[in-house]
Design an enzyme around this catalytic site. Sequence first.
Site, PDB file in Angstrom:
ATOM      1  N   SER A 263       0.832  -1.197   0.000  1.00 39.33           N
ATOM      2  CA  SER A 263       0.000   0.000   0.000  1.00 39.33           C
ATOM      3  C   SER A 263       0.876   1.260   0.000  1.00 39.33           C
ATOM      4  O   SER A 263       1.703   1.434  -0.889  1.00 39.33           O
ATOM      5  CB  SER A 263      -0.972  -0.046   1.184  1.00 39.33           C
ATOM      6  OG  SER A 263      -2.005   0.917   1.031  1.00 39.33           O
TER       7      SER A 263
ATOM      8  N   ASP B  96      -9.790  -4.254  -4.979  1.00 45.30           N
ATOM      9  CA  ASP B  96      -9.038  -3.113  -4.468  1.00 45.30           C
ATOM     10  C   ASP B  96      -9.401  -1.883  -5.292  1.00 45.30           C
ATOM     11  O   ASP B  96      -9.156  -1.854  -6.494  1.00 45.30           O
ATOM     12  CB  ASP B  96      -7.539  -3.390  -4.570  1.00 45.30           C
ATOM     13  CG  ASP B  96      -6.693  -2.283  -3.962  1.00 45.30           C
ATOM     14  OD1 ASP B  96      -7.255  -1.247  -3.543  1.00 45.30           O
ATOM     15  OD2 ASP B  96      -5.458  -2.462  -3.896  1.00 45.30           O
TER      16      ASP B  96
ATOM     17  N   HIS C 289      -7.979  -5.433  -0.849  1.00 49.53           N
ATOM     18  CA  HIS C 289      -6.789  -4.693  -0.436  1.00 49.53           C
ATOM     19  C   HIS C 289      -6.309  -5.245   0.916  1.00 49.53           C
ATOM     20  O   HIS C 289      -7.085  -5.316   1.869  1.00 49.53           O
ATOM     21  CB  HIS C 289      -7.109  -3.206  -0.300  1.00 49.53           C
ATOM     22  CG  HIS C 289      -5.898  -2.352  -0.122  1.00 49.53           C
ATOM     23  ND1 HIS C 289      -5.142  -1.897  -1.188  1.00 49.53           N
ATOM     24  CD2 HIS C 289      -5.275  -1.873   0.991  1.00 49.53           C
ATOM     25  CE1 HIS C 289      -4.139  -1.168  -0.742  1.00 49.53           C
ATOM     26  NE2 HIS C 289      -4.192  -1.150   0.584  1.00 49.53           N
TER      27      HIS C 289
END
Length: 366
Positions: free
Chosen positions: A188, A287, A317
């Site tokens: 991320s 995501d 995610h």
Amino acid sequence: MTSRDPAPSATTTSPDLPWRVRLFISFFSLITDATCRSNHTVNRFLLSIFDPRVSPNPRPVRGVRTADVTVDPSRNLWFRLFLPAASPNAGGRLPVVVYFHGGGFVFFSPASRLFDDLCRWLCREIPVAIVSVNYRLAPENRCPAPYDDGMDVLRFLDSQGGAEGGPTLLREFFEVADLSSCFLFGDSAGANIAHHVARRWSAGEALAGQGRVALAGLVALQAFFGGEERVGSEIRLVGSTDRADWMWKAFLPAGASRDHEVASPEKAVAGLGEGFPPAMVVTAGFDPLQDWQRRYYEGLRRVGKKAMLVEYPASIHGFYMFPVLKDALALMEELKGFIQEQQKKRQRQLAGADDGEVAHAAPAAS
């Protein structure tokens, strides 16, 4: 490009997750959202209640030993070192992963249980030596603070800082680590940091280092990139754009838009140096950031960089945080293959360079 399992159908609105995983994600999303104030500050006291921390332990815990190493106490820059309990095979050396945790530039640390568990799993299964960086968080420390911290950790490793007088595990690290096969790895926001640190290091910002650290690869797990426009995946998977917008606002320089050079995948790949390492880019079908991540992958290829795209169409995610998910197990095998393949390539390159040096020097010696 590698894809796992069929993509969700147009009528599929939510991923198929075990109820425990779904409950954890819902609860943690609620807590992190509650800590984000409207004035773009963070209620860190509230967050600390729900972000359990794990202490380092030089004795094996689930097959891995850990120690915390200070780089610069003035800004609380340190890293958690992870080493497998078992030594590498005779003559072998462990590839090094410099890990940047996720959390939107705002949350968590290497001591957070989520990331201690993840790094422990990676360290044991691949196996690798892991340096998990405690970079400075926004909004207290905005861009470019985490990029600067990542560079300084690489410089610390390159100079073998702390080898004398540091933790015993650090001295062992320098004995078994293959710093010539160093992988920058992030998830991320951490993947965004890993990219920009790789960009700066490969562009020559090492500042006359010792040359011990060489980048063999980059792993970008669901990298946090963005822009002012709304891409298809953000429109289709509604519900998290407000959170991402808040994080960018807290992190970027005051007054900057989400089209800033560190956020935009197109700008992030512009002008990459020749030494930028091969990249493994991971996306997931649930995501909202996936279209930005594909733009990042396509941008790397467009500017002539080696990159592979690994897609998990049925995942969310952060799916790699949950070993109970089959895609998390599949990803671990992909990571192992990528790291081991790139380490072998790096070793062959070094062997060829050494042979060349010997062949060049031999006539002078005679």
